[in-house]
Design a protein around this motif. Structure first.
Motif, PDB file in Angstrom:
ATOM      1  N   ALA A 196      -6.444  -5.867   5.347  1.00 11.69           N
ATOM      2  CA  ALA A 196      -6.481  -6.779   4.201  1.00 11.69           C
ATOM      3  C   ALA A 196      -7.799  -7.551   4.251  1.00 11.69           C
ATOM      4  O   ALA A 196      -8.259  -7.920   5.328  1.00 11.69           O
ATOM      5  N   TRP A 197      -8.392  -7.759   3.079  1.00 16.74           N
ATOM      6  CA  TRP A 197      -9.624  -8.525   3.045  1.00 16.74           C
ATOM      7  C   TRP A 197      -9.838  -9.105   1.652  1.00 16.74           C
ATOM      8  O   TRP A 197      -9.389  -8.566   0.662  1.00 16.74           O
ATOM      9  N   LEU A 218      -6.099  -4.290  -0.077  1.00 16.48           N
ATOM     10  CA  LEU A 218      -5.107  -3.886   0.917  1.00 16.48           C
ATOM     11  C   LEU A 218      -5.183  -2.388   1.152  1.00 16.48           C
ATOM     12  O   LEU A 218      -5.251  -1.603   0.198  1.00 16.48           O
ATOM     13  N   THR A 219      -5.146  -2.001   2.398  1.00 17.94           N
ATOM     14  CA  THR A 219      -5.100  -0.594   2.765  1.00 17.94           C
ATOM     15  C   THR A 219      -3.743  -0.003   2.389  1.00 17.94           C
ATOM     16  O   THR A 219      -2.723  -0.678   2.486  1.00 17.94           O
ATOM     17  N   VAL A 220      -3.757   1.243   1.962  1.00 18.51           N
ATOM     18  CA  VAL A 220      -2.522   2.001   1.746  1.00 18.51           C
ATOM     19  C   VAL A 220      -2.598   3.275   2.587  1.00 18.51           C
ATOM     20  O   VAL A 220      -3.666   3.636   3.077  1.00 18.51           O
ATOM     21  N   GLU A 221      -1.478   3.933   2.745  1.00 12.52           N
ATOM     22  CA  GLU A 221      -1.390   5.094   3.646  1.00 12.52           C
ATOM     23  C   GLU A 221      -2.375   6.206   3.270  1.00 12.52           C
ATOM     24  O   GLU A 221      -3.066   6.756   4.119  1.00 12.52           O
ATOM     25  N   ASP A 222      -2.414   6.572   1.994  1.00 10.65           N
ATOM     26  CA  ASP A 222      -3.274   7.665   1.540  1.00 10.65           C
ATOM     27  C   ASP A 222      -3.437   7.561   0.025  1.00 10.65           C
ATOM     28  O   ASP A 222      -2.902   6.635  -0.602  1.00 10.65           O
ATOM     29  N   LEU A 223      -4.150   8.499  -0.560  1.00 12.33           N
ATOM     30  CA  LEU A 223      -4.414   8.428  -2.004  1.00 12.33           C
ATOM     31  C   LEU A 223      -3.157   8.612  -2.844  1.00 12.33           C
ATOM     32  O   LEU A 223      -3.038   8.023  -3.925  1.00 12.33           O
ATOM     33  N   ALA A 224      -2.197   9.402  -2.362  1.00 10.82           N
ATOM     34  CA  ALA A 224      -0.929   9.557  -3.092  1.00 10.82           C
ATOM     35  C   ALA A 224      -0.172   8.231  -3.112  1.00 10.82           C
ATOM     36  O   ALA A 224       0.384   7.831  -4.149  1.00 10.82           O
ATOM     37  N   GLU A 225      -0.171   7.541  -1.989  1.00 10.88           N
ATOM     38  CA  GLU A 225       0.468   6.224  -1.912  1.00 10.88           C
ATOM     39  C   GLU A 225      -0.257   5.233  -2.830  1.00 10.88           C
ATOM     40  O   GLU A 225       0.373   4.405  -3.487  1.00 10.88           O
TER      41      GLU A 225
END
Length: 130
Positions: free
Chosen positions: A36-37, A62-69
């Motif tokens: 998170a930033w 926020l980071t997410v697991e992957d592009l599908a997510e």
């Protein structure tokens, strides 16, 4: 309506989180990886909005697991202030206009971002204690 103070409160409750600065903005990491930033718009970002008014107020990435997510989060949470910009194309992260996100939605999204990089044993212990 969430704020950067709400972000601070949530991240302080997540084990292994360290606050640092990246590109002059507060960044929160776990296991050495940012999840998170703060993400103000650059001049180039603002230019890409053209005639469209960019989201205002504090913006959190926020980071997410992957592009599908990422696509799933954007589809499910657009009304909660979640969006992306061309700079994030091909990158597994979303942006959140904090003024449009409820505290509950923010808490869930920050936890999900933390889980992307948290060590499995730390995540399991934290989730078991919640």
């Amino acid at each position: 309506m969430a704020s950067l103070e709400d972000v601070e409160r949530v991240v302080l409750g997540l084990p292994g989180t360290e606050e640092t600065t990246r590109h002059g903005n507060r960044t929160w990491k776990v296991a050495g990886k940012a999840y998170a930033w703060e993400r103000p718009f650059s001049k180039a970002d603002l230019k890409r909005f053209g005639d469209e008014t960019p989201p205002d107020g504090p913006i959190l990435a926020l980071t997410v697991e992957d592009l599908a997510e990422k696509e799933a989060v954007l589809a499910a949470r657009a009304g909660d202030g979640f969006f992306t910009i061309p700079h994030f194309d091909g990158y597994a992260a979303v942006l959140v206009q904090l003024e449009k996100a409820s505290e509950a939605v923010l808490e869930e999204a920050v936890l999900d971002a933390w889980l992307v990089h948290a060590p499995a044993d730390v995540a399991k212990a934290h989730l078991g204690s919640s």
